[in-house]
Design a protein around this motif. Structure first.
Motif, PDB file in Angstrom:
ATOM      1  N   ARG A  77       0.840  -1.210   0.000  1.00  0.00           N
ATOM      2  CA  ARG A  77       0.000   0.000   0.000  1.00  0.00           C
ATOM      3  C   ARG A  77       0.870   1.254   0.000  1.00  0.00           C
ATOM      4  O   ARG A  77       0.567   2.231  -0.682  1.00  0.00           O
ATOM      5  CB  ARG A  77      -0.931  -0.009   1.210  1.00  0.00           C
ATOM      6  CG  ARG A  77      -2.087  -1.003   1.093  1.00  0.00           C
ATOM      7  CD  ARG A  77      -3.132  -0.749   2.158  1.00  0.00           C
ATOM      8  NE  ARG A  77      -2.592  -1.011   3.490  1.00  0.00           N
ATOM      9  CZ  ARG A  77      -2.612  -2.202   4.084  1.00  0.00           C
ATOM     10  NH1 ARG A  77      -3.125  -3.246   3.453  1.00  0.00           N
ATOM     11  NH2 ARG A  77      -2.114  -2.354   5.304  1.00  0.00           N
ATOM     12  N   TRP A 104       0.844   4.212  -2.801  1.00  0.00           N
ATOM     13  CA  TRP A 104       0.630   5.630  -2.517  1.00  0.00           C
ATOM     14  C   TRP A 104       1.839   6.462  -2.918  1.00  0.00           C
ATOM     15  O   TRP A 104       1.700   7.587  -3.390  1.00  0.00           O
ATOM     16  CB  TRP A 104       0.319   5.832  -1.032  1.00  0.00           C
ATOM     17  CG  TRP A 104      -1.107   5.532  -0.702  1.00  0.00           C
ATOM     18  CD1 TRP A 104      -1.584   4.484   0.023  1.00  0.00           C
ATOM     19  CD2 TRP A 104      -2.247   6.290  -1.118  1.00  0.00           C
ATOM     20  NE1 TRP A 104      -2.955   4.528   0.097  1.00  0.00           N
ATOM     21  CE2 TRP A 104      -3.392   5.627  -0.587  1.00  0.00           C
ATOM     22  CE3 TRP A 104      -2.424   7.449  -1.876  1.00  0.00           C
ATOM     23  CZ2 TRP A 104      -4.685   6.100  -0.809  1.00  0.00           C
ATOM     24  CZ3 TRP A 104      -3.716   7.913  -2.091  1.00  0.00           C
ATOM     25  CH2 TRP A 104      -4.826   7.241  -1.565  1.00  0.00           C
ATOM     26  N   THR A 155       1.570   6.945  -6.496  1.00  0.00           N
ATOM     27  CA  THR A 155       0.508   7.904  -6.784  1.00  0.00           C
ATOM     28  C   THR A 155       1.008   9.336  -6.611  1.00  0.00           C
ATOM     29  O   THR A 155       0.739  10.210  -7.449  1.00  0.00           O
ATOM     30  CB  THR A 155      -0.699   7.662  -5.856  1.00  0.00           C
ATOM     31  OG1 THR A 155      -1.181   6.333  -6.038  1.00  0.00           O
ATOM     32  CG2 THR A 155      -1.817   8.650  -6.168  1.00  0.00           C
ATOM     33  N   ALA A 212       0.378   2.144  -8.839  1.00  0.00           N
ATOM     34  CA  ALA A 212      -0.787   2.908  -8.382  1.00  0.00           C
ATOM     35  C   ALA A 212      -2.095   2.315  -8.898  1.00  0.00           C
ATOM     36  O   ALA A 212      -3.124   2.394  -8.241  1.00  0.00           O
ATOM     37  CB  ALA A 212      -0.664   4.360  -8.836  1.00  0.00           C
ATOM     38  N   THR A 223      -7.414   3.039 -11.129  1.00  0.00           N
ATOM     39  CA  THR A 223      -8.286   3.938 -10.375  1.00  0.00           C
ATOM     40  C   THR A 223      -7.503   5.108  -9.815  1.00  0.00           C
ATOM     41  O   THR A 223      -7.935   6.266  -9.903  1.00  0.00           O
ATOM     42  CB  THR A 223      -8.978   3.177  -9.241  1.00  0.00           C
ATOM     43  OG1 THR A 223      -9.816   2.153  -9.799  1.00  0.00           O
ATOM     44  CG2 THR A 223      -9.835   4.113  -8.396  1.00  0.00           C
ATOM     45  N   ARG A 224      -6.351   4.838  -9.248  1.00  0.00           N
ATOM     46  CA  ARG A 224      -5.544   5.923  -8.692  1.00  0.00           C
ATOM     47  C   ARG A 224      -4.958   6.799  -9.795  1.00  0.00           C
ATOM     48  O   ARG A 224      -4.808   8.007  -9.610  1.00  0.00           O
ATOM     49  CB  ARG A 224      -4.440   5.363  -7.800  1.00  0.00           C
ATOM     50  CG  ARG A 224      -4.981   4.807  -6.481  1.00  0.00           C
ATOM     51  CD  ARG A 224      -3.890   4.340  -5.561  1.00  0.00           C
ATOM     52  NE  ARG A 224      -4.459   3.817  -4.325  1.00  0.00           N
ATOM     53  CZ  ARG A 224      -3.756   3.263  -3.346  1.00  0.00           C
ATOM     54  NH1 ARG A 224      -2.428   3.163  -3.483  1.00  0.00           N
ATOM     55  NH2 ARG A 224      -4.331   2.813  -2.258  1.00  0.00           N
ATOM     56  N   GLY A 226      -7.579   9.075 -10.614  1.00  0.00           N
ATOM     57  CA  GLY A 226      -7.655  10.058  -9.537  1.00  0.00           C
ATOM     58  C   GLY A 226      -6.591  11.134  -9.668  1.00  0.00           C
ATOM     59  O   GLY A 226      -6.843  12.310  -9.385  1.00  0.00           O
TER      60      GLY A 226
END
Length: 280
Positions: A9, A13, A16, A114, A117-118, A121
């Motif tokens: 995770r 991030w 991202t 990422a 979806t990210r 985003g």
């Protein structure tokens, strides 16, 4: 296993955030973006100079600008919201996915941890921050021009009430936030269109056509029942910030309309992008 999951995770991030920094650099360093922001900054200056030359004759709002430079911000947004700001935001949003696909870089971005979806985003966040930047440029340009060309003091609102200078500044800030949300709603629509094509210019043109057609339809009295569902109908409801008390009803409905557009077209963009077969 828990440590491994937390590490995955954290890596996602981290990827991202790196993508977001790269996206913002890509948006704001492009000559095209710099040119558009320059135009956005120049329009309030031209409005101020024109009002200075012709004086306060004519419409009441022009007389208010001639008597108080703070009102120039309202005039600038009134001039730019129908077309100029939608155009510059649509260019950035329409290019977000279609431009990457057209250049063949989208599939490389999808190799980052990422995920789709990210990544979507990140594209949305970059577009939203650009929309905020355009509104801030309008505000700063209008305030500086107003200070240089006109007297500045307590502000007389559209409702005839006079409020202190600080109150007037806060209301201009509220207008900027309202306009930003409207442009984010438009940008989300353009982002959804961008997810369906590999041609950036096609996504940009389609988004602008939708806005122009919506504006025309909103002017037809026989279509008043449709008007509340058209995005441009709500763009200029920011004038509620210049009334006493604040016209929270109209502005609140505009915010709800913008939120609905963001939710609907954001969902469409997500559904398309996460299932799209990217080969380029």
């Amino acid at each position: 296993m828990a440590r491994s999951g937390a590490g995955a995770r954290a890596a996602a991030w981290g990827a991202t955030l790196r993508l977001l920094r790269s996206e913002l650099g890509l948006i704001f360093r492009r000559p095209r973006t710099v040119a558009m922001l320059t135009v956005v900054a120049v329009v309030p200056v031209l409005c101020g100079v024109a009002i200075r030359l012709v004086g306060g004759d004519g419409e009441a709002i022009m007389a208010q600008v001639a008597g108080n430079g703070l009102a120039l911000g309202y005039v600038a947004f009134s001039v730019m919201v129908p077309l100029i700001l939608p155009l510059v935001v649509a260019v950035v949003a329409g290019d977000a996915l279609a431009g990457e696909a057209g250049l063949g870089t989208l599939r490389y971005l999808l190799t980052a941890p990422a995920g789709r979806t990210r990544l979507l985003g990140v594209k949305f966040t970059g577009m939203a921050l650009f929309a905020l930047a355009t509104s801030l440029v309008v505000v700063v340009s209008a305030l500086v021009t107003g200070l240089l060309l006109f007297p500045v003091g307590p502000v007389t609102l559209l409702s005839g009430t006079t409020v202190p200078l600080l109150d007037g500044l806060l209301r201009i800030g509220l207008i900027a936030l309202y306009v930003t949300l409207g442009m984010v709603a438009l940008g989300t629509l353009a982002l959804a269109v961008s997810a369906f094509t590999d041609t950036a210019i096609g996504a940009i043109v389609a988004s602008i056509v939708v806005i122009l057609v919506s504006q025309v339809l909103a002017l037809v009295p026989q279509l008043d029942a449709v008007s509340p569902f058209l995005l441009p109908t709500w763009f200029q409801r920011f004038d509620g910030a210049l009334r006493e008390p604040l016209a929270t009803g109209d502005m609140g409905q505009g915010v709800l309309a913008f939120a609905a557009y963001i939710a609907i077209f954001g969902s469409i963009a997500w559904a398309r992008f996460t299932s799209k077969d990217v080969t380029a």
